[in-house]
Write a protein that holds these residues in place. Structure first.
Motif, short mmCIF file in Angstrom:
data_model
loop_
_atom_site.label_atom_id
_atom_site.label_comp_id
_atom_site.label_asym_id
_atom_site.label_seq_id
_atom_site.Cartn_x
_atom_site.Cartn_y
_atom_site.Cartn_z
N ALA A 37 0.83 -1.21 0.00
CA ALA A 37 0.00 0.00 0.00
C ALA A 37 0.87 1.25 0.00
CB ALA A 37 -0.93 -0.02 1.22
N GLU A 38 1.98 1.20 0.75
CA GLU A 38 2.88 2.36 0.76
C GLU A 38 3.36 2.64 -0.66
OE1 GLU A 38 6.79 1.87 2.42
OE2 GLU A 38 7.31 3.89 1.74
N ARG A 39 3.82 1.59 -1.34
CA ARG A 39 4.32 1.77 -2.69
C ARG A 39 3.21 2.31 -3.61
NH1 ARG A 39 6.89 -3.67 -3.75
NH2 ARG A 39 6.93 -3.62 -1.51
N ALA A 40 2.01 1.77 -3.43
CA ALA A 40 0.89 2.21 -4.27
C ALA A 40 0.62 3.69 -4.06
CB ALA A 40 -0.35 1.37 -3.96
N VAL A 41 0.63 4.13 -2.80
CA VAL A 41 0.34 5.54 -2.52
C VAL A 41 1.45 6.43 -3.08
CG1 VAL A 41 0.13 7.26 -0.68
CG2 VAL A 41 -1.11 5.11 -0.52
N ARG A 42 2.70 5.98 -2.96
CA ARG A 42 3.80 6.78 -3.50
C ARG A 42 3.67 6.95 -5.01
NH1 ARG A 42 7.05 8.45 0.31
NH2 ARG A 42 7.48 7.08 2.09
N GLY A 43 3.11 5.96 -5.66
CA GLY A 43 3.02 6.03 -7.11
C GLY A 43 1.73 6.66 -7.62
N LEU A 44 0.86 7.00 -6.70
CA LEU A 44 -0.46 7.48 -7.09
C LEU A 44 -0.40 8.91 -7.62
CD1 LEU A 44 -3.15 5.97 -6.73
CD2 LEU A 44 -3.49 7.22 -4.60
N ASP A 45 -1.08 9.19 -8.72
CA ASP A 45 -1.05 10.58 -9.18
C ASP A 45 -2.31 11.36 -8.78
OD1 ASP A 45 -2.66 9.28 -10.93
OD2 ASP A 45 -1.31 9.44 -12.65
N ARG A 46 -3.13 10.75 -7.91
CA ARG A 46 -4.28 11.50 -7.38
C ARG A 46 -4.07 11.77 -5.90
NH1 ARG A 46 -9.00 7.51 -8.66
NH2 ARG A 46 -10.29 9.16 -7.76
N ASP A 47 -4.75 12.81 -5.42
CA ASP A 47 -4.62 13.20 -4.02
C ASP A 47 -5.52 12.28 -3.18
OD1 ASP A 47 -4.76 14.40 -1.57
OD2 ASP A 47 -4.94 16.43 -2.36
N VAL A 48 -4.94 11.50 -2.26
CA VAL A 48 -5.75 10.54 -1.50
C VAL A 48 -6.86 11.21 -0.69
CG1 VAL A 48 -4.04 8.70 -1.25
CG2 VAL A 48 -4.13 10.50 0.44
N SER A 49 -6.64 12.48 -0.32
CA SER A 49 -7.68 13.13 0.50
C SER A 49 -8.94 13.40 -0.33
CB SER A 49 -7.14 14.41 1.13
OG SER A 49 -6.80 15.32 0.12
N GLN A 50 -8.83 13.30 -1.65
CA GLN A 50 -10.00 13.50 -2.51
C GLN A 50 -10.65 12.17 -2.90
OE1 GLN A 50 -10.87 16.70 -2.99
NE2 GLN A 50 -9.04 17.19 -1.81
N MET A 51 -10.18 11.07 -2.33
CA MET A 51 -10.70 9.76 -2.75
C MET A 51 -11.54 9.12 -1.65
SD MET A 51 -7.18 8.43 -4.57
CE MET A 51 -7.77 6.89 -5.29
N THR A 52 -12.62 8.43 -2.05
CA THR A 52 -13.43 7.70 -1.08
C THR A 52 -12.76 6.37 -0.76
OG1 THR A 52 -14.62 6.50 -2.78
CG2 THR A 52 -15.54 8.63 -2.14
N THR A 53 -13.27 5.70 0.29
CA THR A 53 -12.73 4.38 0.64
C THR A 53 -12.84 3.43 -0.55
OG1 THR A 53 -13.55 4.82 2.85
CG2 THR A 53 -12.82 2.59 2.42
N THR A 54 -13.95 3.52 -1.25
CA THR A 54 -14.14 2.64 -2.42
C THR A 54 -13.12 2.96 -3.50
OG1 THR A 54 -16.47 2.98 -1.91
CG2 THR A 54 -15.96 1.66 -3.86
N ASP A 55 -12.91 4.25 -3.79
CA ASP A 55 -11.88 4.64 -4.78
C ASP A 55 -10.53 4.04 -4.40
OD1 ASP A 55 -13.66 6.31 -6.05
OD2 ASP A 55 -12.96 8.15 -5.05
N LEU A 56 -10.22 4.22 -3.10
CA LEU A 56 -8.90 3.78 -2.62
C LEU A 56 -8.73 2.28 -2.77
CD1 LEU A 56 -8.70 6.04 0.56
CD2 LEU A 56 -7.02 6.03 -1.30
N ALA A 57 -9.78 1.54 -2.43
CA ALA A 57 -9.69 0.08 -2.47
C ALA A 57 -9.55 -0.43 -3.90
CB ALA A 57 -10.90 -0.53 -1.78
N LYS A 58 -9.91 0.42 -4.86
CA LYS A 58 -9.77 -0.01 -6.27
C LYS A 58 -8.34 0.12 -6.76
CE LYS A 58 -14.39 0.99 -7.99
NZ LYS A 58 -15.09 2.25 -8.26
N VAL A 59 -7.51 0.88 -6.05
CA VAL A 59 -6.11 1.04 -6.46
C VAL A 59 -5.37 -0.27 -6.25
CG1 VAL A 59 -3.94 2.26 -5.99
CG2 VAL A 59 -6.12 3.48 -5.84
N ARG A 60 -4.59 -0.68 -7.26
CA ARG A 60 -3.83 -1.91 -7.13
C ARG A 60 -2.85 -1.78 -5.96
NH1 ARG A 60 0.15 -3.57 -11.67
NH2 ARG A 60 1.40 -4.78 -10.23
N GLY A 61 -2.87 -2.75 -5.05
CA GLY A 61 -1.95 -2.70 -3.90
C GLY A 61 -2.61 -2.20 -2.63
N ILE A 62 -3.82 -1.65 -2.74
CA ILE A 62 -4.52 -1.18 -1.53
C ILE A 62 -5.76 -2.03 -1.31
CG2 ILE A 62 -5.63 0.77 -0.37
CD1 ILE A 62 -3.96 2.65 -2.00
N GLY A 63 -5.81 -2.72 -0.17
CA GLY A 63 -6.99 -3.54 0.14
C GLY A 63 -8.03 -2.72 0.89
#
Ligand code: DGT
Ligand code: CA
Ligand code: CA
Ligand code: ZN
Length: 586
Positions: A37-63
């Motif tokens: 999940a750390e790696r996924a967040v570092r590579g993310l080009d969106r701001d996590v504070s703008q994402m819902t739990t569902t959005d976040l869980a769709k990112v590869r590497g984040i459960g």
């Protein structure tokens, strides 16, 4: 990357470490999940504070459950699970994990059996023999721990941290305080600005007319764990990463003098002060000023104070780069006009050690990495995925060939960046390399690095590295010593022999920009510079954002007093290619 993403990534890394200690197993499912999940967040080009739990869980590497923890942080400013783990495992235990040979299982054992929760406790228990009596602690393990503790300098009270730990802390603090009302200028000074490998504390300097709000903003930073002291001009804290930071506020008119003073080194400052006295002046953190009579209450008239340039100029010297300020010949060289022309980030035209997701440990695709390099203005890029001998992450010959075909196509399609097809070879115990010589000769660029058998003696290590330097297809030696700052000492080499072979064959020595490595060491670079050795500065990127660490490689080269001319990837492509042909013809 958004600031929240940075913070979240850091917290996930902490969760991984603490979970590792908690479960006593580095391969525990939850540890891996946090790391992914750390790696996924570092590579993310969106701001996590703008994402819902569902959005976040769709990112590869984040459960799902980690997505919920991230959301918890964004909404509430803390993560319950993390607070709980921090409470259970004080920071000293995390320090213990840095001792080679100590994993989560043994850290747990040390706590449960001997009540040891920090390095000082470990050092004491090693000394009085309690460690040796523990089950599973052989003589050799104990000896290794003792060696590691003394090597890492962990026994001293004023514990130093590796630059790779201090740098991100300092950069975050600068970024967060820069926009505070009333801040006119900000910089880090001290050993960090001089780019020493180990840092006692981070010194941050702020130019402002209104110190109060700056101090408050500093104390309120998320990084700050506790305050050591806070006074009129200096405030000291310890961060969550265990780094001490001194903040000093100075009037804007004194910023240059303060920067000179607090950058040091002390020895360099003493030399400057002597020059001031010879001219009838004084040099302090406030100004270079005229001397006054002893009983005079007035301050002397200011000669220079606002910028470092003015201070050096008034002292009859050209500007001396911070990385050189050790009173180690730089003042004499400056007097004689013999300082090298040091490299700047903008001088780099190529990056020559880069991994794609074809290597098991690389994260981004060839296409993404190339696009990012082109966007950063690079004119050429070498793709160097791990060759086949590397366990887990190595790439077969046929996969290399397929990558090469795709790379040639991509170069044509884009037309804005030259692509070299390369590999990172593994230098075997006896100097052998991956694949066969005919295949090696087909690569455009080859980095050869030591990844195994780190514990052998100096003769064996020197022989294997020299053999790789002499191989006709090898163009550069990657991360020369294999050291990991603060964690692993790296192989022992006869530097004279290695540099002689490099000069003779033309093979370049890499300056690896990863702040965890900064390898070759500055002393080796400096000696190589003296002998006319070729160098390259490479990021060893395993993901797109690693390309940004080129600046640390540049700082390392500067610390090694390397003239920009000696760095092959500052050259125009045609000259660079001609040089490769020459190296391979020898
Ligand atoms: P460190 O923190 O141990 O890695 O090394 P520095 O160089 O950052 O040392 P630090 O933090 O104690 O002080 C920052 C700079 O302030 C230092 O490089 C030079 C200057 N400084 C501190 N104390 C003195 C002093 O007593 N005399 C002189 N001339 N300069 C000093
Ligand atoms: Ca310092
Ligand atoms: Ca300090
Ligand atoms: Zn690499």
């Amino acid at each position: 990357m958004a600031r929240t993403n940075d913070e979240v990534a850091r917290l996930l890394a902490e969760l991984a470490t603490l979970t590792e200690i908690d479960e006593g197993d580095p391969n525990a499912f939850r540890v891996r999940a946090y790391q992914n999940a750390e790696r996924a967040v570092r590579g993310l080009d969106r701001d996590v504070s703008q994402m819902t739990t569902t959005d976040l869980a769709k990112v590869r590497g984040i459960g799902k459950s980690i997505a919920a923890r991230i959301r918890e942080y964004v909404d509430e400013g803390s993560i319950g699970k993390l607070e709980e783990l921090r409470g259970r495992h004080p920071s000293g235990k995390r320090e213990l994990m840095k001792v080679p040979g100590l994993g989560p299982k043994s850290v747990r054992l040390l706590h449960e059996e001997l009540g040891i929760t920090d390095l000082e406790g470990l050092a004491a228990a090693l000394e009085d023999g309690r460690i040796a009596q523990l089950p599973g602690m052989g003589e050799k393990t104990v000896a290794n721990m003792e060696k590691a503790i003394s090597q890492l300098g962990l026994t001293s009270k004023d514990e130093r941290v590796p630059i790779g730990t201090a740098l991100p802390v300092a950069e975050r603090i600068l970024e967060e305080l820069r926009d505070v009302d009333g801040v006119e200028d900000i910089a880090y000074a001290g050993s960090l600005r001089r780019f020493r490998e180990d840092i006692g504390d981070v010194d941050v300097l702020v130019a402002t007319r209104r110190p109060g709000p700056v101090r408050e903003a500093f104390l309120a930073l998320d990084d700050v764990e506790r305050t050591i002291g806070s006074g009129e001009t200096k405030t000291s804290v310890v961060t969550r990463d265990g780094v001490q930071v001194d903040l000093r506020v100075v009037p804007p008119a004194s910023f240059g003098a303060a920067l000179v003073y607090f950058t040091g080194s002390k020895a360099h400052n003493i030399r400057l002060r002597q020059r001031a006295i010879e001219r009838g002046w004084t040099l302090s953190e406030y100004a270079l000023a005229e001397q006054t009579e002893e009983d005079d209450e007035e301050d002397g008239a200011v000669v220079a104070a606002a910028t470092e340039d003015e201070v050096y100029e008034a002292l009859g010297l050209p500007f001396i780069a911070a990385e050189l300020r050790e009173d180690d010949g730089e003042i004499e060289a400056a007097e004689r006009g013999e300082l090298p022309t040091l490299p700047e980030v903008a001088d780099l035209r190529g990056d020559l050690h880069d991994h794609t997701d074809l290597s098991g440990d690389g994260r981004d695709s060839l296409e993404d990495l190339v696009a990012a390099a082109a966007a950063r203005g690079l004119e050429y890029l070498a793709i160097t995925d791990h060759a086949e001998d590397l366990r887990m992450n190595g790439v077969s010959r046929s996969d290399m060939e397929a990558q090469r075909a795709r790379l040639r196509e991509l170069e044509q399609e884009r037309g804005d960046i030259a692509l070299l097809h390369g590999a990172e070879l593994n230098i075997g115990l006896h100097g052998g390399l991956d694949y066969d010589d005919d295949f090696l000769a087909t690569f455009d660029w080859l980095v050869a690095s030591v990844h195994s058998h780190m514990g052998r003696g100096v003769a064996e290590q020197t022989a294997r590295v020299v053999a790789a330097i002499r191989h006709p297809s090898v163009t550069a030696i990657g991360h020369l010593t294999g050291r990991m700052l603060g964690r692993r000492a790296g192989i022992e080499l006869d530097v004279d022999q290695v540099l002689d072979a490099a000069v003779e064959t033309g093979t370049a020595i890499e300056i690896n920009a990863s702040p965890a490595r900064l390898d070759a060491p500055a002393s080796v670079i400096r000696e190589g510079a003296r002998r006319g050795c070729r160098f390259v500065i490479s990021t060893d990127a395993h993901a797109v954002q690693d390309l940004d660490r080129a600046r640390f490689g540049v700082a390392q080269a500067r610390r090694g007093r390397l003239d920009v001319e000696a760095i092959a990837n500052t050259w125009e492509l045609s000259r660079f290619r001609a040089w490769i042909d020459e190296v391979r013809g020898r």
